[in-house]
Design a protein around this motif. Structure first.
Motif, short mmCIF file in Angstrom:
data_model
loop_
_atom_site.label_atom_id
_atom_site.label_comp_id
_atom_site.label_asym_id
_atom_site.label_seq_id
_atom_site.Cartn_x
_atom_site.Cartn_y
_atom_site.Cartn_z
N LEU A 101 0.83 -1.21 0.00
CA LEU A 101 0.00 0.00 0.00
C LEU A 101 0.86 1.26 0.00
O LEU A 101 0.60 2.20 -0.74
CB LEU A 101 -0.93 0.00 1.22
CG LEU A 101 -1.78 1.26 1.38
CD1 LEU A 101 -2.79 1.37 0.26
CD2 LEU A 101 -2.46 1.25 2.75
N ALA A 102 1.92 1.26 0.80
CA ALA A 102 2.81 2.43 0.86
C ALA A 102 3.43 2.70 -0.50
O ALA A 102 3.53 3.86 -0.93
CB ALA A 102 3.89 2.21 1.92
N GLN A 103 3.83 1.64 -1.19
CA GLN A 103 4.41 1.81 -2.53
C GLN A 103 3.37 2.35 -3.51
O GLN A 103 3.68 3.19 -4.35
CB GLN A 103 4.96 0.48 -3.04
CG GLN A 103 6.17 -0.01 -2.28
CD GLN A 103 6.57 -1.42 -2.72
OE1 GLN A 103 6.21 -1.88 -3.79
NE2 GLN A 103 7.32 -2.10 -1.88
N ALA A 104 2.15 1.85 -3.42
CA ALA A 104 1.11 2.26 -4.36
C ALA A 104 0.63 3.68 -4.10
O ALA A 104 0.47 4.48 -5.04
CB ALA A 104 -0.08 1.29 -4.28
N MET A 105 0.38 4.01 -2.85
CA MET A 105 -0.26 5.29 -2.54
C MET A 105 0.64 6.50 -2.80
O MET A 105 0.14 7.61 -2.91
CB MET A 105 -0.77 5.29 -1.10
CG MET A 105 -1.94 4.31 -0.89
SD MET A 105 -3.30 4.48 -2.08
CE MET A 105 -4.08 5.96 -1.46
N CYS A 106 1.95 6.29 -2.92
CA CYS A 106 2.80 7.44 -3.25
C CYS A 106 2.50 7.94 -4.67
O CYS A 106 2.90 9.04 -5.03
CB CYS A 106 4.26 7.12 -3.05
SG CYS A 106 4.96 5.97 -4.23
N GLY A 123 1.71 9.88 -13.01
CA GLY A 123 2.90 9.31 -13.63
C GLY A 123 2.82 7.81 -13.72
O GLY A 123 1.77 7.20 -13.64
N GLY A 124 3.95 7.22 -13.86
CA GLY A 124 4.02 5.77 -13.85
C GLY A 124 3.36 5.11 -15.03
O GLY A 124 2.95 3.95 -14.93
N ALA A 125 3.23 5.83 -16.16
CA ALA A 125 2.62 5.21 -17.33
C ALA A 125 3.37 3.96 -17.73
O ALA A 125 2.79 3.02 -18.27
CB ALA A 125 2.59 6.20 -18.49
N TRP A 133 -1.66 -0.92 -8.15
CA TRP A 133 -1.98 0.22 -7.29
C TRP A 133 -3.46 0.28 -6.93
O TRP A 133 -3.79 0.38 -5.74
CB TRP A 133 -1.54 1.53 -7.95
CG TRP A 133 -0.08 1.62 -8.27
CD1 TRP A 133 0.94 0.82 -7.79
CD2 TRP A 133 0.54 2.55 -9.16
NE1 TRP A 133 2.14 1.21 -8.34
CE2 TRP A 133 1.93 2.26 -9.18
CE3 TRP A 133 0.06 3.58 -9.95
CZ2 TRP A 133 2.83 2.99 -9.95
CZ3 TRP A 133 0.96 4.32 -10.71
CH2 TRP A 133 2.33 4.02 -10.71
N PRO A 134 -4.38 0.22 -7.90
CA PRO A 134 -5.80 0.27 -7.52
C PRO A 134 -6.24 -0.96 -6.72
O PRO A 134 -7.19 -0.88 -5.93
CB PRO A 134 -6.54 0.33 -8.86
CG PRO A 134 -5.52 0.63 -9.90
CD PRO A 134 -4.20 0.22 -9.35
N VAL A 135 -5.58 -2.08 -6.91
CA VAL A 135 -5.90 -3.28 -6.14
C VAL A 135 -5.62 -3.04 -4.66
O VAL A 135 -6.43 -3.38 -3.79
CB VAL A 135 -5.10 -4.50 -6.66
CG1 VAL A 135 -5.25 -5.69 -5.72
CG2 VAL A 135 -5.53 -4.88 -8.07
N MET A 136 -4.49 -2.41 -4.38
CA MET A 136 -4.14 -2.11 -2.99
C MET A 136 -5.12 -1.12 -2.38
O MET A 136 -5.54 -1.29 -1.23
CB MET A 136 -2.71 -1.58 -2.90
CG MET A 136 -1.66 -2.60 -3.28
SD MET A 136 -1.93 -4.21 -2.51
CE MET A 136 -2.05 -3.76 -0.78
N ARG A 137 -5.49 -0.12 -3.13
CA ARG A 137 -6.46 0.85 -2.63
C ARG A 137 -7.78 0.16 -2.33
O ARG A 137 -8.42 0.41 -1.31
CB ARG A 137 -6.64 1.98 -3.65
CG ARG A 137 -7.60 3.02 -3.16
CD ARG A 137 -7.56 4.27 -4.01
NE ARG A 137 -8.74 5.03 -3.67
CZ ARG A 137 -9.70 5.35 -4.52
NH1 ARG A 137 -9.60 5.03 -5.78
NH2 ARG A 137 -10.74 6.03 -4.12
N SER A 138 -8.20 -0.73 -3.22
CA SER A 138 -9.44 -1.48 -3.03
C SER A 138 -9.39 -2.31 -1.75
O SER A 138 -10.36 -2.35 -0.98
CB SER A 138 -9.67 -2.38 -4.24
OG SER A 138 -10.67 -3.34 -3.99
#
Length: 197
Positions: A101-106, A123-125, A133-138
């Motif tokens: 989550l920490a890696q994704a949310m940055c 970014g991160g295209a 990233w959206p999986v972790m947020r979910s």
């Protein structure tokens, strides 16, 4: 909102027959992860092509992302499976999710659209872990939502799929009545006939 909450469960379900003797892996390589992300609406066709080109240039990194995805998927499954069974998830799985989550949310940002403000990703295209990233947020949103008590694990023998029970009576037992539910009915019918003989 419910569809976004289900995203992490859908990701956990990228192994068919998880609890059987013969689980079926859907994410065999990086292209499978991107295709899943495209199907889930997490990456556009254009973004998918970019990610696949980047993966071809950085094969070792792409392989590492697939391994990371499988570790995250396993932790998501174990956390929600434990909750569905009325137990407590292991701290090690929560720690793994927190690190991811920490890696994704940055990369998360508030984005203004004509309709208002929405969550977005900056970014991160060509970031190979972008579909995660959206999986972790979910996962975090579901864990902290009022719908957490509606998480179930399919009662089908060997299935192991996770689901969010939004049925009116909250008695859903199977991932799909046509597959696992029907199998259970057939098995019960066969056992009743066998016992009657």
């Amino acid at each position: 909102m419910t569809a976004r909450l289900r995203l992490c469960l859908d990701f956990a379900n990228t192994i068919d027959w998880r609890t059987s003797d013969h689980p079926d892996e859907s994410i065999k390589g990086y292209a499978d992860l991107v295709n899943w992300g495209r199907g889930a609406g997490l990456v556009s066709d254009h973004q998918a092509r970019q990610l696949l080109r980047e993966a071809a240039r950085h094969a070792d990194e792409a392989s590492a992302v697939v391994e990371q995805a499988r570790l995250i998927r396993g932790a998501i499954y174990r956390v929600f499976s434990a909750i569905a069974a009325g137990g407590r998830p292991k701290k090690s799985d929560i720690d793994l999710l927190n690190d991811a989550l920490a890696q994704a949310m940055c990369h998360s940002r508030i984005v203004q659209t004509p309709a208002g403000f929405v969550w977005g990703w900056e970014g991160g295209a060509d970031a190979l872990d972008r579909p995660l990233w959206p999986v972790m947020r979910s996962a975090v949103e579901l864990l902290s939502s009022g719908q957490l008590a509606q998480v179930r694990e399919c009662a089908g023998e060997g299935c192991g799929w996770l689901l969010l029970d939004v049925s009116r009576n909250r008695l859903r037992r199977w991932c799909d009545m046509k597959s696992c539910g029907n199998r259970a009915k057939v098995r019960r019918h066969y056992e009743r006939k066998k016992a009657a003989r």
